[in-house]
Design a protein around this motif. Structure first.
Motif, short mmCIF file in Angstrom:
data_model
loop_
_atom_site.label_atom_id
_atom_site.label_comp_id
_atom_site.label_asym_id
_atom_site.label_seq_id
_atom_site.Cartn_x
_atom_site.Cartn_y
_atom_site.Cartn_z
N PRO A 296 1.46 74.43 -29.94
CA PRO A 296 0.95 74.02 -31.25
C PRO A 296 1.66 74.80 -32.36
N ASP A 297 1.79 74.15 -33.51
CA ASP A 297 2.51 74.73 -34.65
C ASP A 297 1.51 75.15 -35.72
N PRO A 298 1.36 76.45 -35.96
CA PRO A 298 0.39 76.89 -36.98
C PRO A 298 0.89 76.73 -38.41
N LYS A 299 2.20 76.57 -38.61
CA LYS A 299 2.76 76.64 -39.95
C LYS A 299 2.21 75.55 -40.88
N LEU A 300 2.07 74.35 -40.35
CA LEU A 300 1.55 73.24 -41.15
C LEU A 300 0.14 73.56 -41.65
N LEU A 301 -0.67 74.11 -40.77
CA LEU A 301 -2.05 74.45 -41.12
C LEU A 301 -2.10 75.63 -42.08
N GLN A 302 -1.31 76.66 -41.79
CA GLN A 302 -1.30 77.84 -42.65
C GLN A 302 -0.84 77.49 -44.06
N ALA A 303 0.14 76.60 -44.17
CA ALA A 303 0.66 76.22 -45.49
C ALA A 303 -0.42 75.57 -46.34
N ALA A 304 -1.35 74.89 -45.69
CA ALA A 304 -2.44 74.23 -46.42
C ALA A 304 -3.61 75.17 -46.70
N GLY A 305 -3.59 76.36 -46.07
CA GLY A 305 -4.67 77.32 -46.29
C GLY A 305 -5.73 77.33 -45.22
N VAL A 306 -5.44 76.74 -44.05
CA VAL A 306 -6.40 76.73 -42.95
C VAL A 306 -6.36 78.07 -42.23
N LYS A 307 -7.52 78.65 -41.99
CA LYS A 307 -7.60 79.85 -41.17
C LYS A 307 -7.27 79.48 -39.73
N ILE A 308 -6.43 80.29 -39.07
CA ILE A 308 -6.01 80.03 -37.71
C ILE A 308 -6.66 81.01 -36.75
N ALA A 309 -7.30 80.49 -35.72
CA ALA A 309 -7.80 81.31 -34.62
C ALA A 309 -7.03 80.93 -33.35
N LEU A 310 -6.98 81.86 -32.41
CA LEU A 310 -6.36 81.62 -31.11
C LEU A 310 -7.40 81.78 -30.02
N SER A 311 -7.22 81.03 -28.93
CA SER A 311 -8.15 81.10 -27.81
C SER A 311 -7.42 80.78 -26.52
N THR A 312 -8.00 81.20 -25.41
CA THR A 312 -7.43 80.86 -24.11
C THR A 312 -7.70 79.42 -23.72
N ASP A 313 -8.81 78.82 -24.23
CA ASP A 313 -9.30 77.54 -23.71
C ASP A 313 -9.52 77.63 -22.21
N TYR A 314 -10.00 78.77 -21.73
CA TYR A 314 -10.15 78.95 -20.28
C TYR A 314 -10.91 77.79 -19.65
N ASN A 315 -10.27 77.14 -18.68
CA ASN A 315 -10.88 76.05 -17.92
C ASN A 315 -10.06 75.87 -16.65
N PRO A 316 -10.57 75.14 -15.66
CA PRO A 316 -9.88 75.07 -14.37
C PRO A 316 -8.72 74.08 -14.32
N GLY A 317 -8.48 73.36 -15.41
CA GLY A 317 -7.45 72.34 -15.37
C GLY A 317 -6.28 72.58 -16.29
N SER A 318 -6.55 72.67 -17.60
CA SER A 318 -5.46 72.65 -18.57
C SER A 318 -5.12 74.00 -19.18
N SER A 319 -5.86 75.07 -18.84
CA SER A 319 -5.51 76.41 -19.33
C SER A 319 -6.27 77.44 -18.51
N VAL A 320 -5.63 77.89 -17.45
CA VAL A 320 -6.34 78.70 -16.45
C VAL A 320 -5.97 80.17 -16.65
N THR A 321 -6.46 80.74 -17.75
CA THR A 321 -6.21 82.15 -18.03
C THR A 321 -7.41 82.77 -18.71
N LEU A 322 -7.66 84.03 -18.38
CA LEU A 322 -8.72 84.82 -19.01
C LEU A 322 -8.13 85.92 -19.89
N ASN A 323 -6.85 85.80 -20.22
CA ASN A 323 -6.13 86.85 -20.93
C ASN A 323 -5.90 86.46 -22.38
N LEU A 324 -6.82 86.85 -23.25
CA LEU A 324 -6.69 86.49 -24.67
C LEU A 324 -5.50 87.17 -25.34
#
Length: 412
Positions: A296-324
């Motif tokens: 994902p590209d944060p620049k478009l959102l940041q340019a508009a003034g959107v606050k950006i958070a990051l997450s693991t999206d931990y789940n068994p299918g599309s993002s299998v990590t517990l390491n934030l």
């Protein structure tokens, strides 16, 4: 809880207007931060009968905030990861009985106690990485009883572990097989029976929906989130992950606390989210688990003034990590974010994605006494040395809950 003094802090990232204090001290009283400042202005004699923690010249930050997980489920899907890695398309994986449906089947077959026992070590894995607040979604039950069971587990985790668990109702995660012939009735049931019960039993803070062509339409999502609002559940939304379908604009329309994924968000979406004050939650782990090179590209959102958070999206299918912190490494390496932007994204902005920005995510008087002490004072270090952990201690509401020795051994 008593009085705790953390001294000899090499560098303190307060996350309050990016204020960093060298050679700092933090005082926590009865679980709440009481004083923050440079050691030259601190008088230990004023604090009798306190516990003193030496940060050994290390970096100290707020407790990390994990704002998007699918924490509670049974079963695994490692076979799908290998299939994707070797070029098998998603449609074929689904035809073989994979995808969300596979996790739903395993989760429905598990008891509440089994789901709890599976989730506990996941919570402690987050804690060992410095995460003191974790959002947990339902969504792998997809029938009334199973969804209530998942939310019950989240409530038990909140009581049984040091980590604050923030619950989100995601009954609208997918259309289960038994509802595909009458999806309107399924949406009716979510709105008319499931959501009121969740609210009446105070099992969740948020109502979320997966707004995508393979899940719920914009109109269905609007109806579900409005039903949640009517019941007192704050809206969140999975939006623009697979294609631009209108979920981000819906998030802005309803004043959603966060819109998550946003891989295909447009300038129009970014402007609307910024005006609504909706936090954009980006999930770089998905690109790895899905075997795709596109982050994902944060620049478009940041340019508009959107606050950006990051997450693991931990789940068994599309993002299998517990390491934030690893998501921070990905954000720097593949998304062009600076170290300070990453720290904001996993502390104060992630707290805002849970509407907790007045309580956690900053080292400031009046905030919860949640801190992470890292080895070494370099604020880039935890992301530069990716995949491992530089955490030395984790403090939750004034109590040391994690200690890591230099060789990586963890005491919780």
């Amino acid at each position: 809880m008593g009085l705790l003094v953390v001294k000899n802090i090499g560098l303190l990232l307060t996350m309050s207007n990016r204020l960093a204090i060298a050679d700092a001290v933090v005082v926590i009283k009865d679980g709440v931060i009481e004083w923050v400042g440079p050691s030259a202005e601190f008088d230990l004699d004023l604090y009798q009968d306190c516990t003193v923690i030496d940060a050994d010249g290390g970096l100290v930050t707020p407790g990390l905030v994990e704002c998007h997980t699918h924490l509670i489920f049974a079963g695994g899907r490692s076979d799908e990861f290998e299939a994707r890695a070797t070029g098998v398309p998603y449609a074929e994986i689904a035809r073989r009985g994979g995808g969300i449906a596979k996790t739903v089947k395993a989760t429905r077959e598990a008891s509440e106690d089994q789901l709890f026992e599976l989730a506990v070590p996941r919570v402690y894995s987050f804690l060992a990485q410095g995460v003191t607040t974790v959002e947990a979604k339902s969504g792998y039950g997809l029938d009334f009883d199973s969804e209530m069971r998942l939310l019950n587990v989240a409530a038990r985790l909140d009581k049984a572990t040091p980590v604050d668990i923030v619950s989100t109702f995601l009954g609208a995660h997918s259309i289960p097989a038994e509802a595909k012939e009458n999806r309107a009735a399924f949406v009716d049931d979510i709105c008319d029976r499931w959501i009121p019960e969740v609210a009446q039993r105070q099992l969740a803070v948020f109502c979320d929906v997966f707004c995508e062509s393979i899940a719920f339409s914009v109109d269905e999502s609007r109806r579900i989130l409005k039903a949640g609002l009517l019941a007192g559940l704050k809206p969140k939304i999975h939006a623009e992950q697979l294609a631009r379908t209108g979920g981000a604009l819906l998030a802005a329309e309803l004043g959603a606390v966060s819109a998550d994924h946003l891989d295909f968000a447009s300038k129009q979406d970014a402007k609307a989210l910024a005006e609504a004050g909706t936090v954009g939650v980006l999930l770089p782990g998905c690109a790895v688990s899905m075997c795709k090179p596109d982050f994902p590209d944060p620049k478009l959102l940041q340019a508009a003034g959107v606050k950006i958070a990051l997450s693991t999206d931990y789940n068994p299918g599309s993002s299998v990590t517990l390491n934030l912190p690893l998501m921070g490494s990905f954000a720097m390496a593949f998304m062009g974010m600076s170290a300070m932007e990453v720290w904001e994204a996993i502390t104060i902005n992630a707290a805002a994605a849970l509407d907790l920005q007045d309580f956690v995510g900053m080292v400031k008087p009046g905030y919860k006494g949640d801190l992470v002490i890292f080895r070494g004072a370099d604020p880039v270090g935890p992301f530069y040395e990716y995949g491992g952990s530089k955490v030395a201690k984790v403090i939750k509401e004034g109590s040391v809950v994690v200690r890591r020795d230099p060789c990586g051994g963890v005491t919780i």
